[in-house]
Design an enzyme around this catalytic site. Structure first.
Site, PDB file in Angstrom:
ATOM      1  N   VAL A  44     -28.693 -25.481 -23.738  1.00 24.77           N
ATOM      2  CA  VAL A  44     -28.982 -24.114 -24.171  1.00 24.77           C
ATOM      3  C   VAL A  44     -27.926 -23.634 -25.162  1.00 24.77           C
ATOM      4  O   VAL A  44     -28.240 -23.043 -26.203  1.00 24.77           O
ATOM      5  CB  VAL A  44     -29.073 -23.164 -22.957  1.00 24.77           C
ATOM      6  CG1 VAL A  44     -29.231 -21.716 -23.424  1.00 24.77           C
ATOM      7  CG2 VAL A  44     -30.241 -23.551 -22.065  1.00 24.77           C
ATOM      8  N   CYS A  45     -26.658 -23.902 -24.865  1.00 20.56           N
ATOM      9  CA  CYS A  45     -25.575 -23.475 -25.753  1.00 20.56           C
ATOM     10  C   CYS A  45     -25.665 -24.153 -27.116  1.00 20.56           C
ATOM     11  O   CYS A  45     -25.329 -23.548 -28.140  1.00 20.56           O
ATOM     12  CB  CYS A  45     -24.224 -23.768 -25.104  1.00 20.56           C
ATOM     13  SG  CYS A  45     -23.926 -22.831 -23.600  1.00 20.56           S
ATOM     14  N   THR A  46     -26.120 -25.406 -27.129  1.00 21.74           N
ATOM     15  CA  THR A  46     -26.287 -26.112 -28.400  1.00 21.74           C
ATOM     16  C   THR A  46     -27.277 -25.375 -29.292  1.00 21.74           C
ATOM     17  O   THR A  46     -27.041 -25.196 -30.500  1.00 21.74           O
ATOM     18  CB  THR A  46     -26.754 -27.559 -28.153  1.00 21.74           C
ATOM     19  OG1 THR A  46     -25.771 -28.241 -27.376  1.00 21.74           O
ATOM     20  CG2 THR A  46     -26.971 -28.310 -29.457  1.00 21.74           C
TER      21      THR A  46
END
Length: 219
Positions: A44-46
């Site tokens: 998700v952070c990517t």
């Protein structure tokens, strides 16, 4: 001590993917957005870091610098940036703060003081609270804080919308209503009298009731 809106954003010195920074010096006379992540190489952070890379020009138009943070070292962020560009199609040109001793995460109340002093061996779940967006003004005061769960990717169009609202209401004596978008009518501040409002906005002043007055968005 918990951070609140209008508190001064705590200053710090840290290593980033673009060298050592003093946070307040790095902000300078700009607006800034600090957005944090619980771990490198998480899916998700990517997508979030890639989305911000694609929106960097929009923030630049608004005089706003962006900076990411993850609890892993800056050297790990540099490797992660390769994945971000390959999978999301945008190169990360903004700095990413390394926080391997969890100092910034603690300073910004994203982790408790007893969380330890190393990111090594910690899981994303253990760092779940390190998913906050801070909007910081040129005065180094916190204007907005938004915290997200790990499973929900952040909506950065909303961050731009809120930034537009904050910058507008900092400059003019107005507020923005629910679901406001750039260009919509705004609400006249309570400190402005009807007479002053009619004088300032003769073509758009509208009195809804004794405490709601709307005008066209000021330029």
């Amino acid at each position: 001590m918990s951070l609140r809106i209008n508190d001064e954003a705590p200053n710090f010195t840290a290593e980033t993917t673009q060298g050592t920074i003093d946070f307040h010096e790095w902000i300078g006379d700009n607006w800034a957005i600090l957005f944090s992540h619980p771990k490198d190489f998480t899916p998700v952070c990517t997508t979030e870091l890639g989305t911000m890379a694609g929106l960097e020009g929009e923030f630049q138009k608004r005089g706003t610098k962006i900076i990411g943070l993850s609890v892993d070292p800056a050297s790990s962020h540099a490797k992660w940036a390769i994945d971000i560009e390959e999978t999301q199609g945008h190169k990360v040109n903004y700095p990413m703060i390394g926080d391997p001793e969890l100092k910034v995460a603690k300073l910004y109340n994203m982790l408790p003081a007893d969380a330890g002093n190393t990111s090594e061996g910690r899981t994303p779940a253990g760092n779940a609270a390190v998913r906050t967006v801070f909007v910081i003004g040129p005065d180094k005061k916190i204007k907005l804080m938004l915290a997200y769960p790990m499973s929900t990717g952040r909506n950065f169009d909303e961050i731009i919308r809120v930034l537009d609202s904050i910058q507008l209401t900092t400059k003019h004596k107005v507020s923005t209503p629910a679901n406001w978008k750039n260009g919509d009518n705004v609400i006249l501040a309570g400190t402005v009298s009807d007479e002053e409002g009619q004088k300032l906005y003769p073509d758009s002043f509208k009195k809804i009731n004794s405490y709601i007055r709307t005008v066209a968005q000021p330029k």
